[in-house]
Design a protein around this motif. Structure first.
Motif, short mmCIF file in Angstrom:
data_model
loop_
_atom_site.label_atom_id
_atom_site.label_comp_id
_atom_site.label_asym_id
_atom_site.label_seq_id
_atom_site.Cartn_x
_atom_site.Cartn_y
_atom_site.Cartn_z
N THR A 12 42.72 32.72 38.49
CA THR A 12 41.74 33.78 38.24
C THR A 12 42.36 34.92 37.44
O THR A 12 41.74 35.45 36.51
CB THR A 12 41.19 34.31 39.58
N GLU A 13 43.59 35.29 37.80
CA GLU A 13 44.28 36.37 37.06
C GLU A 13 44.51 35.97 35.62
O GLU A 13 44.34 36.78 34.70
CB GLU A 13 45.60 36.70 37.75
N LEU A 15 42.80 33.77 33.80
CA LEU A 15 41.53 33.65 33.07
C LEU A 15 40.87 35.01 32.83
O LEU A 15 40.03 35.14 31.94
CB LEU A 15 40.57 32.74 33.84
N SER A 16 41.25 36.00 33.60
CA SER A 16 40.68 37.34 33.39
C SER A 16 41.14 37.93 32.06
O SER A 16 40.56 38.90 31.58
CB SER A 16 41.06 38.28 34.53
N HIS A 17 42.17 37.32 31.46
CA HIS A 17 42.68 37.78 30.16
C HIS A 17 42.35 36.78 29.06
O HIS A 17 43.07 36.70 28.07
CB HIS A 17 44.20 37.98 30.23
N ARG A 18 41.27 36.04 29.22
CA ARG A 18 40.98 34.97 28.26
C ARG A 18 40.78 35.49 26.84
O ARG A 18 40.96 34.74 25.88
CB ARG A 18 39.79 34.14 28.71
N VAL A 52 31.86 30.95 36.37
CA VAL A 52 31.50 31.84 37.47
C VAL A 52 32.76 32.57 37.93
O VAL A 52 33.70 31.94 38.40
CB VAL A 52 30.89 31.04 38.65
N ASN A 53 32.77 33.90 37.77
CA ASN A 53 33.96 34.69 38.11
C ASN A 53 35.21 34.13 37.42
O ASN A 53 36.26 33.98 38.04
CB ASN A 53 34.17 34.74 39.62
N HIS A 54 35.04 33.80 36.16
CA HIS A 54 36.11 33.30 35.29
C HIS A 54 36.42 31.81 35.52
O HIS A 54 37.08 31.19 34.68
CB HIS A 54 37.40 34.11 35.43
N LEU A 55 36.00 31.25 36.64
CA LEU A 55 36.32 29.85 36.95
C LEU A 55 35.20 28.93 36.51
O LEU A 55 34.05 29.35 36.32
CB LEU A 55 36.57 29.69 38.45
N LYS A 175 55.18 31.97 29.29
CA LYS A 175 55.51 31.17 30.46
C LYS A 175 54.76 31.65 31.69
O LYS A 175 54.59 32.86 31.90
CB LYS A 175 57.02 31.20 30.72
N LEU A 176 54.31 30.69 32.48
CA LEU A 176 53.66 30.98 33.75
C LEU A 176 54.33 30.13 34.83
O LEU A 176 54.22 28.91 34.81
CB LEU A 176 52.16 30.67 33.69
#
Length: 334
Positions: A12-13, A15-18, A52-55, A175-176
């Motif tokens: 979620t974190e 995707l919030s920066h997509r 929905v909520n980025h997901l 990197k993640l």
């Protein structure tokens, strides 16, 4: 495609920066924590038509295409040459050692995909499930694409071991690092009693690996094997016959961990791996510790060579012979 519980927050974190995504993302962490599953959840969310909520919504046609590995804006590379999840990929590698790398032709085949615009007016995504399996020519070919990425193309690389990637590839990727699930998350995923789950995690490390061992039916052989292994004056033929019924990857890992348990018992009076197995634990203080350490070194070296063609029977018996001597020292000289 359900997102694993321990992945919801980092996904979620991310995707919030997509709107500010890099052109290449490297997802890494220990084997068996679900990195490939995370990557597919990411891809599905990015290509979803109604997130929905980025997901991902899990309902639109794009989500279904990704779930079936048939989305026109998604290209997948892996060592098997087809699409698999991390659990299945690990299972396939345990059965078939022929494919161990991604070759340069697979990377070159990306050319037409990269030069054609997205069919759904969004991202075009290249997902490399085992980026640390790229051979040197494939890695160099990929580097060229990373240096001059086409617009709206996202490279998603997944790796267990960053040290096996070229430094120039590492420098071009954001990197993640994914963490392993904690004990509570692991127990909830396995859906078995807590003590049983913790015992499996001690042996297999992660809930995905534990679940695979249960589903393949090999876990039930572990207790039988260790019981026979610790039988006084056990014969090589008897041990070898049972060991050959166990997938080589599992057999070697169990044996190596049993050896380490004996070493830790000697120094710390504690076992760390096969904690649930009620075996005839010897008086380890009487063991010839240097012989035990030498055996551990042999087992460790054998694990490093699993990618190479092997004759299982010969390997198994060569590694069991040192144990026969140790067995007699441990159990016949109280």
């Amino acid at each position: 495609m359900v997102t694993l519980a321990w992945h919801v927050k980092p996904l979620t974190e991310l995707l919030s920066h997509r709107g500010h995504f890099p052109h290449s993302l490297l997802i890494h962490g220990p084997q068996g924590i679900g990195k490939v599953e995370f990557s597919y959840s990411l891809v599905q969310s990015l290509l979803c038509l109604a997130p929905v909520n980025h997901l991902s919504c899990q309902q639109c046609v794009a989500c279904h295409w990704v779930a079936q590995r048939q989305h026109p804006d998604l290209m997948i590379l892996n060592i098997e040459g087809n699409v698999t999840l991390e659990e299945d990929a690990a299972e396939d590698k345990a059965k078939d050692k022929k494919s161990t790398t991604i070759n340069v032709d697979a990377v070159r085949d990306l050319g037409p995909f990269l030069t054609v615009g997205a069919q759904r007016n969004g991202y075009k995504i290249v997902l490399i499930e085992q980026a640390d399996a790229l051979n040197i020519n494939a890695a160099n070919a990929l580097l060229k694409a990373l240096e001059e990425p086409p617009p709206n193309v996202l490279f998603v690389l997944v790796a267990d071991q960053l040290k096996r990637l070229l430094p120039t590839i590492l420098s071009r990727c954001q990197k993640l690092a994914l963490r392993a699930p904690n004990a509570k998350e692991s127990c909830e995923y396995l859906k078995i009693p807590e003590l049983e789950a913790l015992s499996l995690l001690a042996v297999y490390g992660t809930p995905l690996n534990s679940k695979r061992a249960l589903e393949q039916g090999v876990e039930k052989l572990r207790h039988s094997y260790l019981t026979l292994l610790t039988t006084p004056q056990v014969q090589l033929t008897e041990l070898s016959v049972l060991a050959q019924k166990i997938p080589l990857e599992y057999w070697l890992d169990w044996t190596h961990k049993w050896c380490n348990d004996l070493i830790s018992q000697y120094f710390l009076q504690k076992r760390f791996f096969h904690i649930d197995v009620a075996v005839n634990l010897p008086t380890v203080e009487k063991v010839i510790i240097f012989d035990l350490l030498a055996w551990e070194k042999q087992l460790k070296q054998a694990k490093r060579s699993l990618r190479h063609p092997l004759v299982p029977k010969l390997l198994i018996e060569s590694l069991l012979i040192p144990w026969l001597s140790l067995n007699r020292s441990l159990y016949l000289n109280p």
